[in-house]
Structures are given as structure tokens and as C-alpha cells.
Scaffold this motif. Sequence first.
Motif, PDB file in Angstrom:
ATOM      1  N   ARG A 213      -0.563  -4.565  -5.392  1.00 13.89           N
ATOM      2  CA  ARG A 213      -1.893  -4.644  -4.608  1.00 13.89           C
ATOM      3  C   ARG A 213      -2.315  -2.917  -4.802  1.00 13.89           C
ATOM      4  O   ARG A 213      -1.259  -2.557  -3.988  1.00 13.89           O
ATOM      5  CB  ARG A 213      -2.202  -5.614  -2.777  1.00 13.89           C
ATOM      6  CG  ARG A 213      -2.027  -6.903  -3.689  1.00 13.89           C
ATOM      7  CD  ARG A 213      -1.408  -6.989  -2.216  1.00 13.89           C
ATOM      8  NE  ARG A 213      -0.557  -6.766  -1.251  1.00 13.89           N
ATOM      9  CZ  ARG A 213      -1.480  -6.806   0.372  1.00 13.89           C
ATOM     10  NH1 ARG A 213      -2.750  -6.755   0.765  1.00 13.89           N
ATOM     11  NH2 ARG A 213       0.145  -6.553   1.132  1.00 13.89           N
ATOM     12  N   ASN A 214      -3.084  -2.660  -5.277  1.00 10.65           N
ATOM     13  CA  ASN A 214      -3.232  -0.367  -4.675  1.00 10.65           C
ATOM     14  C   ASN A 214      -4.341  -1.099  -3.814  1.00 10.65           C
ATOM     15  O   ASN A 214      -5.226  -0.977  -3.580  1.00 10.65           O
ATOM     16  CB  ASN A 214      -3.942  -0.435  -6.177  1.00 10.65           C
ATOM     17  CG  ASN A 214      -3.273   0.060  -6.881  1.00 10.65           C
ATOM     18  OD1 ASN A 214      -2.056  -0.141  -7.091  1.00 10.65           O
ATOM     19  ND2 ASN A 214      -3.214  -0.544  -8.094  1.00 10.65           N
ATOM     20  N   LEU A 215      -3.875  -0.477  -2.278  1.00 15.63           N
ATOM     21  CA  LEU A 215      -4.651  -0.410  -1.471  1.00 15.63           C
ATOM     22  C   LEU A 215      -5.126   0.859  -0.746  1.00 15.63           C
ATOM     23  O   LEU A 215      -3.815   1.969  -0.712  1.00 15.63           O
ATOM     24  CB  LEU A 215      -3.559  -0.779   0.141  1.00 15.63           C
ATOM     25  CG  LEU A 215      -3.289  -2.843  -0.351  1.00 15.63           C
ATOM     26  CD1 LEU A 215      -3.070  -2.828   0.341  1.00 15.63           C
ATOM     27  CD2 LEU A 215      -4.482  -2.903  -0.849  1.00 15.63           C
ATOM     28  N   GLU A 216      -5.892   1.839  -0.500  1.00 17.09           N
ATOM     29  CA  GLU A 216      -6.413   2.586   0.124  1.00 17.09           C
ATOM     30  C   GLU A 216      -6.227   2.817   1.506  1.00 17.09           C
ATOM     31  O   GLU A 216      -7.012   2.330   2.062  1.00 17.09           O
ATOM     32  CB  GLU A 216      -8.058   3.078  -1.099  1.00 17.09           C
ATOM     33  CG  GLU A 216      -8.230   4.638  -0.317  1.00 17.09           C
ATOM     34  CD  GLU A 216      -9.877   4.816  -0.873  1.00 17.09           C
ATOM     35  OE1 GLU A 216     -10.340   5.994  -0.397  1.00 17.09           O
ATOM     36  OE2 GLU A 216      -9.545   4.126  -1.969  1.00 17.09           O
ATOM     37  N   VAL A 217      -5.739   4.635   1.724  1.00 19.32           N
ATOM     38  CA  VAL A 217      -5.903   4.077   2.921  1.00 19.32           C
ATOM     39  C   VAL A 217      -6.015   5.702   3.315  1.00 19.32           C
ATOM     40  O   VAL A 217      -6.726   6.632   2.458  1.00 19.32           O
ATOM     41  CB  VAL A 217      -4.887   4.663   3.984  1.00 19.32           C
ATOM     42  CG1 VAL A 217      -3.740   2.883   3.383  1.00 19.32           C
ATOM     43  CG2 VAL A 217      -3.462   5.403   3.430  1.00 19.32           C
TER      44      VAL A 217
END
Length: 250
Positions: A213-217
Motif C-alpha cells: 500500500r503506497n500511502l501519501e502524507v
Amino acid sequence: MEQNNMYSSSVGPLKPPGKFNTLKEMRAPLEWLFSYQNRRKLAHVPRGQGQLVVLVPGYGADEWSMRPLKKFLTGIGYRVFDWGHGRNRGLVTHDTQRLAVTVENLYKKHDQQAVHLIGWSLGGVLSREVARLHPHWVSQIITLGTPLIGGPKYTVVANRYAKSMNMDLDAYEAEIHAINEQGLSQPLTVIYSKSDGIVGWRAALDAYNPQARNLEVSCSHMGMGVSAEVWDIIAHTLADSDVETNDAPG
């Protein structure tokens, strides 16, 4: 290189951060200053049940850099451990072996309970490598701004690091690509920021493992370890993985 072209077709060209993003790293002290409010903001997050978590610092950093995250996770019910080897000096092979010793000792001491690894920047590289080499010791991996593609090549310290290690960046990129293609079996949560001023954000994505899961912050690279947004993701990720483990057939 061929693997770059294939990867770039979906996310754009691989490159180090721009100068503007690097300048924006100056906000990191403020991110650290305001992190004392994180526990109040995140009072709603699910709690752990004593699961084992090991925190692995980034290049040039030591255990102190992850102390706020350690206090937070300890406060919500996890048994949290430092990697135990002081400053991360970028000796990847050597430090992977040292981290493996830490993980193995915890695994054996706690009735063969697999460990959750959380690695910041280069610490994520070490975490993934230990998980690849010793999959039964590691429950899952969470990385924060980790240069997954190209090693140091798409970071602002590329030339300095390569010189200090007598490294050919292109050859090392090919080596990293070959390792990544072997894949990982554990759940993977990959946290990245498009405003990262240290690691090019496209190089911090995982396109190798279908379960990743590539999750942007939204934070600086140096502020990832104290970001309330990052902590929230970590708390829910750890809780979700524990539910899946408990619900799995014996």
C-alpha cells in the motif's frame, strides 16, 4: 536503465528532490515542536495488545530520532524496541546483519512471536532486507520515506554517499532492482511525501509487491517520524494486521 523506463511509465521520471523541496525541509523543527500535541489528536486510534515493534532509524540518525514514535506506540499498547545499534552509518550489509540479530533475539525471547518492523528512510531498506531473508521473524513492514528504487541514487546525498562507500550508483541501482524483484511475502505499508526534500518521492514507492500500500502524507522527510498523519496510519495499520492475524484459521 531499462527498469527505470518501465517504472517511469506509470509514475514519471525518477529523480532526486528539487531544490525547493529540499529547502522546505527547514520546516522539520516546527514539525517536531508541534508533535507534542499528537497524542491528544490521536486519542481515538485503536490500541495494541503487546505486539512486538522494532523501530529502525534512517541514515545518519540514531534511536533518539524515533523516540517520539516509540513513546506513542508504547502508550497505545505495543512493546516497542530500538534497533539497538546506535547511529545508522549506511553500512547496509553490515547493518542488515545487526538488525537481523535484534529481530531474531526478540522472536526467540517472546515465544516465536513475529515482529513488526518500522523503518525510516534507509532504516526501511534494512527492514525490508531482514524481512526478505528471514520471513518467519517478521510480521509486516512499514517504511517512511524509504528510497526503495535505486538505493541512494535518487536522494540529495547520492554523490556524497557514493563517494564515501566507493559505490557506482548505476551498478548499485541494478543490484537493488534485482533484490526488489524477488518480492516480499509480508504486508507492506509504504508511506511517502511528494514534498520530501531528501528522497525523490517516486523512488519511495513500491511497484514490485502487489500487496504493498503506497500511502501519501503531507510532511517533510525529516518530520515523518513525528507526523500525526504518519502516526495515525501506523496505529491503524498495526491494528488491522493484528485483527487479520487473530481472524486467520489456525
